[in-house]
Write a protein that holds these residues in place. Structure first.
Motif, PDB file in Angstrom:
ATOM      1  N   LYS A   1       2.310   1.891  -3.463  1.00 13.90           N
ATOM      2  CA  LYS A   1       1.306   2.490  -4.342  1.00 13.90           C
ATOM      3  C   LYS A   1       1.140   3.978  -4.062  1.00 13.90           C
ATOM      4  CE  LYS A   1      -1.438  -1.733  -4.967  1.00 13.90           C
ATOM      5  NZ  LYS A   1      -2.749  -2.377  -4.697  1.00 13.90           N
ATOM      6  N   SER A   2       1.088   4.323  -2.777  1.00 15.34           N
ATOM      7  CA  SER A   2       0.925   5.731  -2.404  1.00 15.34           C
ATOM      8  C   SER A   2       2.127   6.556  -2.843  1.00 15.34           C
ATOM      9  CB  SER A   2       0.738   5.828  -0.887  1.00 15.34           C
ATOM     10  OG  SER A   2       0.650   7.169  -0.471  1.00 15.34           O
TER      11      SER A   2
ATOM     12  N   ASP B   1       0.832  -1.215   0.000  1.00 18.10           N
ATOM     13  CA  ASP B   1       0.000   0.000   0.000  1.00 18.10           C
ATOM     14  C   ASP B   1       0.863   1.260   0.000  1.00 18.10           C
ATOM     15  OD1 ASP B   1      -2.231  -1.606   0.058  1.00 18.10           O
ATOM     16  OD2 ASP B   1      -2.505  -1.459   2.240  1.00 18.10           O
ATOM     17  N   LEU B   2       1.962   1.222   0.767  1.00 17.11           N
ATOM     18  CA  LEU B   2       2.852   2.387   0.832  1.00 17.11           C
ATOM     19  C   LEU B   2       3.539   2.622  -0.506  1.00 17.11           C
ATOM     20  CD1 LEU B   2       4.099   4.622   2.509  1.00 17.11           C
ATOM     21  CD2 LEU B   2       5.813   2.994   3.338  1.00 17.11           C
TER      22      LEU B   2
ATOM     23  N   ARG C   1       2.136   7.099  -6.635  1.00 16.31           N
ATOM     24  CA  ARG C   1       1.233   8.168  -7.047  1.00 16.31           C
ATOM     25  C   ARG C   1       1.857   9.540  -6.797  1.00 16.31           C
ATOM     26  NH1 ARG C   1      -2.907   4.596  -5.053  1.00 16.31           N
ATOM     27  NH2 ARG C   1      -2.769   5.576  -2.993  1.00 16.31           N
TER      28      ARG C   1
END
Length: 305
Positions: A268-269, A265-266, A272
């Motif tokens: 992906k963040s 998740d990190l 972005r």
């Protein structure tokens, strides 16, 4: 490349490396759980049948023995706490320690002195940091315990039970460990090993529809109980060590899976944010080029007049 974009790329690279490590640890823990489960399944019937035999001997005779006889006014109890040698297992060791602390408070509330025995570096470190007395401790085998390790742990405990309380012996022996229920559930439990609760053991046999056999004792019931005492304690401690090892591997697998998911998740963040920074940088460069071209055009037009 802008400074902000370099920071994001550096962090993505770092988190990706961490994700690879946690994923590998998750897979290793998952492979160890299978072996630990097999060992638990293999040891449980022996411990159960040994308890059943002790119950049959005790109920079939009037012999008073430390294995089965309740002390009228117990003054000292021993607690064996099983934790882990390693971390990265979520709240595994912390939950077991909390259960031991609750048991200690309850026993002291009943007016009993408590001697603490610990398996695992996490428990030893916890008590050592708080400068609490530990009667004896063992480390180095919690991930893969053997019956020899169980015998090593059981020796001082059996000696304490057989010794008079005035000389440092104990009237009761309790064990705190984490029971393996499933891959998702591991529960800290508090069991009293000695003296064996005959009523509870008999009730469990009746619940299962079992009938306790009748025995003839050679040479005597007391000698039989003397022989069964170390076997009973060793088998119960061995089963508890195996249950704790399986629970620890399951807790590690769950913790590493959570860490791997969080790392994903990190990433992906951060990706972005890096894309946004790259787009902002490209937009700025285009604006600078367009602005420069416009200024050059204006300057050229002015010189032609």
């Amino acid at each position: 490349m802008g400074a902000q974009l370099r920071v994001y790329k550096r962090r993505i690279k770092s988190v990706t490396a961490t994700k690879k490590i946690t994923k590998a640890m998750e897979m290793i823990a998952a492979s160890r759980i299978v072996k630990a489960q097999r060992q638990v399944a293999a040891s449980t019937p022996y411990a159960t049948e040994l308890t059943r035999a002790v119950t049959a001997v005790a109920t079939g005779s009037n012999t008073k023995h430390a294995l089965t006889t309740e002390v009228d006014a117990p003054v000292r109890a021993a607690i064996l706490l099983i934790t882990s040698d390693r971390g990265l297992a979520g709240g595994y060791s912390a939950n077991a320690i909390k259960a031991a602390e609750q048991l200690t408070e309850r026993l002291r509330g009943e007016g009993k002195e408590v001697d603490t025995y610990i398996v695992g570096r996490k428990g030893v470190s916890y008590y050592g940091f708080r400068e609490r007395k530990v009667t004896e401790s063992w480390t180095g085998f919690t991930d893969n315990p053997t019956y020899a390790d169980a015998k090593k742990v059981a020796g001082p405990l059996i000696a304490a039970v057989q010794q008079d309380t005035a000389e440092g012996g104990v009237d009761e022996l309790h064990i705190v460990f984490t029971e393996f229920v499933s891959m998702l559930t591991q529960t800290p439990v508090q069991n009293r090993l000695l003296p064996l609760s005959l009523e509870k053991a008999a009730e469990e046999s009746r619940t299962k529809g079992e009938i306790l056999p009748l025995f003839d004792f050679e040479p005597s019931a007391e000698d039989v109980l003397d022989a069964l005492l170390p076997r009973y304690v060793e088998s119960r401690i061995y089963n508890a060590l195996l249950q704790a090892a399986a629970s620890k591997h399951a807790a590690t697998r769950r913790a590493m899976k959570s860490a791997t998911d969080n790392a994903g998740d990190l990433i992906k963040s951060l990706s972005r944010l890096a894309n946004a920074a790259r787009q902002a940088e490209i937009t700025q460069e285009i604006s600078e080029i367009v602005g420069g071209a416009s200024a050059l055009a204006d300057a050229t037009a002015g010189s032609d007049k």
